[in-house]
Each structure stands twice: as C-alpha cells, then as structure tokens.
Motif scaffolding. Structure first.
Motif, PDB file in Angstrom:
ATOM      1  N   LYS A  82       0.852  -1.177   0.068  1.00 59.52           N
ATOM      2  CA  LYS A  82      -0.188  -0.036  -0.134  1.00 59.52           C
ATOM      3  C   LYS A  82       0.841   1.212   0.062  1.00 59.52           C
ATOM      4  O   LYS A  82       0.631   2.258   0.524  1.00 59.52           O
ATOM      5  CB  LYS A  82      -0.896   0.119   1.352  1.00 59.52           C
ATOM      6  CG  LYS A  82      -1.946  -1.331   1.180  1.00 59.52           C
ATOM      7  CD  LYS A  82      -2.842  -1.164   0.323  1.00 59.52           C
ATOM      8  CE  LYS A  82      -3.774  -2.225   0.348  1.00 59.52           C
ATOM      9  NZ  LYS A  82      -4.577  -2.367  -0.692  1.00 59.52           N
ATOM     10  N   VAL A  83       1.972   0.945  -0.553  1.00 55.35           N
ATOM     11  CA  VAL A  83       3.076   2.299  -0.747  1.00 55.35           C
ATOM     12  C   VAL A  83       2.486   3.280  -1.728  1.00 55.35           C
ATOM     13  O   VAL A  83       2.770   4.553  -1.723  1.00 55.35           O
ATOM     14  CB  VAL A  83       4.303   1.740  -1.070  1.00 55.35           C
ATOM     15  CG1 VAL A  83       5.250   2.936  -1.561  1.00 55.35           C
ATOM     16  CG2 VAL A  83       4.925   1.007  -0.309  1.00 55.35           C
ATOM     17  N   HIS A  84       1.630   3.041  -2.693  1.00 51.63           N
ATOM     18  CA  HIS A  84       1.220   4.047  -3.786  1.00 51.63           C
ATOM     19  C   HIS A  84      -0.267   3.624  -3.826  1.00 51.63           C
ATOM     20  O   HIS A  84      -0.943   2.746  -3.710  1.00 51.63           O
ATOM     21  CB  HIS A  84       1.737   3.553  -5.054  1.00 51.63           C
ATOM     22  CG  HIS A  84       3.080   3.167  -5.283  1.00 51.63           C
ATOM     23  ND1 HIS A  84       4.005   4.137  -5.161  1.00 51.63           N
ATOM     24  CD2 HIS A  84       3.669   1.956  -5.549  1.00 51.63           C
ATOM     25  CE1 HIS A  84       5.306   3.786  -5.104  1.00 51.63           C
ATOM     26  NE2 HIS A  84       5.351   2.299  -5.342  1.00 51.63           N
ATOM     27  N   ARG A  85      -1.012   5.060  -4.046  1.00 55.84           N
ATOM     28  CA  ARG A  85      -2.451   4.869  -4.102  1.00 55.84           C
ATOM     29  C   ARG A  85      -2.773   4.636  -5.606  1.00 55.84           C
ATOM     30  O   ARG A  85      -3.839   3.798  -6.055  1.00 55.84           O
ATOM     31  CB  ARG A  85      -3.148   6.372  -3.970  1.00 55.84           C
ATOM     32  CG  ARG A  85      -4.557   6.668  -4.276  1.00 55.84           C
ATOM     33  CD  ARG A  85      -5.681   5.789  -3.477  1.00 55.84           C
ATOM     34  NE  ARG A  85      -5.483   5.862  -2.231  1.00 55.84           N
ATOM     35  CZ  ARG A  85      -6.006   5.037  -1.370  1.00 55.84           C
ATOM     36  NH1 ARG A  85      -6.363   3.913  -1.576  1.00 55.84           N
ATOM     37  NH2 ARG A  85      -5.637   5.135  -0.252  1.00 55.84           N
ATOM     38  N   TYR A  86      -1.948   5.024  -6.828  1.00 55.42           N
ATOM     39  CA  TYR A  86      -2.116   4.725  -7.787  1.00 55.42           C
ATOM     40  C   TYR A  86      -0.636   4.490  -8.756  1.00 55.42           C
ATOM     41  O   TYR A  86       0.249   5.017  -8.174  1.00 55.42           O
ATOM     42  CB  TYR A  86      -2.865   5.629  -8.717  1.00 55.42           C
ATOM     43  CG  TYR A  86      -2.334   7.028  -8.720  1.00 55.42           C
ATOM     44  CD1 TYR A  86      -1.465   7.562  -9.742  1.00 55.42           C
ATOM     45  CD2 TYR A  86      -3.002   8.135  -7.735  1.00 55.42           C
ATOM     46  CE1 TYR A  86      -1.144   8.764  -9.715  1.00 55.42           C
ATOM     47  CE2 TYR A  86      -2.379   9.331  -7.960  1.00 55.42           C
ATOM     48  CZ  TYR A  86      -1.393   9.628  -8.855  1.00 55.42           C
ATOM     49  OH  TYR A  86      -1.073  10.800  -8.900  1.00 55.42           O
ATOM     50  N   VAL A  87      -0.788   3.860  -9.911  1.00 59.36           N
ATOM     51  CA  VAL A  87       0.395   3.771 -10.593  1.00 59.36           C
ATOM     52  C   VAL A  87       0.101   4.076 -12.005  1.00 59.36           C
ATOM     53  O   VAL A  87      -0.784   3.476 -12.636  1.00 59.36           O
ATOM     54  CB  VAL A  87       1.241   2.541 -10.498  1.00 59.36           C
ATOM     55  CG1 VAL A  87       2.537   2.783 -11.442  1.00 59.36           C
ATOM     56  CG2 VAL A  87       1.584   2.015  -9.212  1.00 59.36           C
ATOM     57  N   ILE A  88       0.949   4.960 -12.672  1.00 56.56           N
ATOM     58  CA  ILE A  88       0.465   5.268 -14.270  1.00 56.56           C
ATOM     59  C   ILE A  88       1.518   4.557 -15.076  1.00 56.56           C
ATOM     60  O   ILE A  88       2.896   4.914 -14.657  1.00 56.56           O
ATOM     61  CB  ILE A  88       0.272   6.842 -14.451  1.00 56.56           C
ATOM     62  CG1 ILE A  88      -0.958   7.301 -13.588  1.00 56.56           C
ATOM     63  CG2 ILE A  88       0.096   7.047 -15.979  1.00 56.56           C
ATOM     64  CD1 ILE A  88      -1.192   8.667 -13.946  1.00 56.56           C
ATOM     65  N   PHE A  89       1.147   3.775 -15.994  1.00 57.03           N
ATOM     66  CA  PHE A  89       2.317   3.326 -16.977  1.00 57.03           C
ATOM     67  C   PHE A  89       2.253   3.938 -18.338  1.00 57.03           C
ATOM     68  O   PHE A  89       1.317   4.188 -18.847  1.00 57.03           O
ATOM     69  CB  PHE A  89       2.093   1.584 -16.893  1.00 57.03           C
ATOM     70  CG  PHE A  89       1.927   0.991 -15.531  1.00 57.03           C
ATOM     71  CD1 PHE A  89       3.224   0.623 -15.108  1.00 57.03           C
ATOM     72  CD2 PHE A  89       0.686   0.711 -15.218  1.00 57.03           C
ATOM     73  CE1 PHE A  89       2.756  -0.082 -13.719  1.00 57.03           C
ATOM     74  CE2 PHE A  89       0.487   0.216 -13.799  1.00 57.03           C
ATOM     75  CZ  PHE A  89       1.705  -0.234 -13.218  1.00 57.03           C
ATOM     76  N   LYS A  90       3.405   3.730 -18.857  1.00 63.80           N
ATOM     77  CA  LYS A  90       3.365   4.357 -20.350  1.00 63.80           C
ATOM     78  C   LYS A  90       4.452   3.318 -21.048  1.00 63.80           C
ATOM     79  O   LYS A  90       5.324   2.565 -20.601  1.00 63.80           O
ATOM     80  CB  LYS A  90       4.287   5.520 -20.031  1.00 63.80           C
ATOM     81  CG  LYS A  90       4.719   6.334 -21.410  1.00 63.80           C
ATOM     82  CD  LYS A  90       5.718   7.490 -21.027  1.00 63.80           C
ATOM     83  CE  LYS A  90       6.069   8.065 -22.324  1.00 63.80           C
ATOM     84  NZ  LYS A  90       6.504   9.362 -22.331  1.00 63.80           N
ATOM     85  N   VAL A  91       4.034   3.204 -22.384  1.00 63.97           N
ATOM     86  CA  VAL A  91       4.680   2.423 -23.206  1.00 63.97           C
ATOM     87  C   VAL A  91       5.965   3.302 -23.901  1.00 63.97           C
ATOM     88  O   VAL A  91       5.678   4.078 -24.290  1.00 63.97           O
ATOM     89  CB  VAL A  91       3.840   1.895 -24.503  1.00 63.97           C
ATOM     90  CG1 VAL A  91       4.577   1.354 -25.526  1.00 63.97           C
ATOM     91  CG2 VAL A  91       2.764   0.977 -24.060  1.00 63.97           C
TER      92      VAL A  91
END
Length: 146
Positions: free
Chosen positions: A32-41
C-alpha cells in the motif's frame, strides 16, 4: 517457397514489462505504498514502464489529473471503501486510458499490448477502458467495487 517476410512479430508479442514496473505494482498491491501507478509504453525500449506514482494520501481527483489529456496510458488505482457492514475493503482497478483525442498510432499500440501487460498484474479486481473522463468517473469505480 519461403514466406519469412510475412512472419513479422506483432506489437503485442514484442512489448516487454520492466521488472521495476512489476515491482511498483506489487508495492501498491501488498505494501500500500502507492494509491495509483500510471504506466507508459516506451517505444524505444519496447516495454511498459512506470511514468508516475501517487502516494497513499492522494485522491482519485489527483489520479485523474495525472493522466495526460491527449495520450494513452495504463494505470492501476487502489480504491479503498467501507462496506455496508462496516468492513474496510480495497479493490484494485486496471484502467486502459485511450482518450479519443490521442493519436491513432498510440491507440493501436496500447490496444495491442494491453492484454499481455494486464496479465502481468496479478491481483487486479476490475478493468475499465476509458476514452473520456466520464467513463472512469469515481461513481463508476464505486459502482463496480460495491
């Protein structure tokens, strides 16, 4: 007769997932270190990489504001809520963000590599495909989670 020239790998088979990407997802899921993660190609590296993370105190609005307006991304969001019988729950959403204003090439790249990437993220509860912000509104997330 040889048809070797026909057997070019498609975009989905050629897209890798960086170890850092998997580890960041596990930090969201387990610690639970992050609320969200955004990934990119990353087309140059031919892999999916972490673009941005949001801390546990960040809101859903912070998350949606971090997504680019005119480009595709993958994201995971850890949604916490309390059930009707007062239990604290958490559901992880995978969001495929492909705004209508993004380039066709980007939409195709993200569409062809989505399934393979999504399978790497063990522990996702729900998947949402959104082409505009209303399709991933907080109400949509709440409805799916409850």
């Amino acid at each position: 007769m040889s048809y070797r020239w026909l057997s070019r790998p498609n975009a989905s088979s050629g897209m890798g997932v960086a170890d850092h990407t998997k580890n960041t997802f596990l930090e969201l899921k387990r610690k639970k270190v992050h609320r969200y993660v955004i990934f990119k190609v990353d087309e140059g590296k031919k892999e999916v990489v972490v673009e941005k993370t949001g801390g546990p105190a960040e809101s859903y609005d912070d998350f949606t504001a971090a997504l680019p307006e005119n480009d595709c991304r993958y994201a995971v969001y850890d949604y916490d809520f309390v059930t009707s019988d007062n239990c604290q729950k958490s559901k992880i959403f995978f969001i495929a963000w492909a705004p209508s204003s993004s380039r066709i090439r980007a939409k195709m790249l993200y569409a062809t590599s989505r399934d393979r990437f999504r399978r790497e993220l063990d522990g996702v509860h729900y998947e949402i495909q959104a082409t505009d912000p209303t399709e991933m509104d907080l109400e949509v997330i709440k409805d799916r989670a409850h």
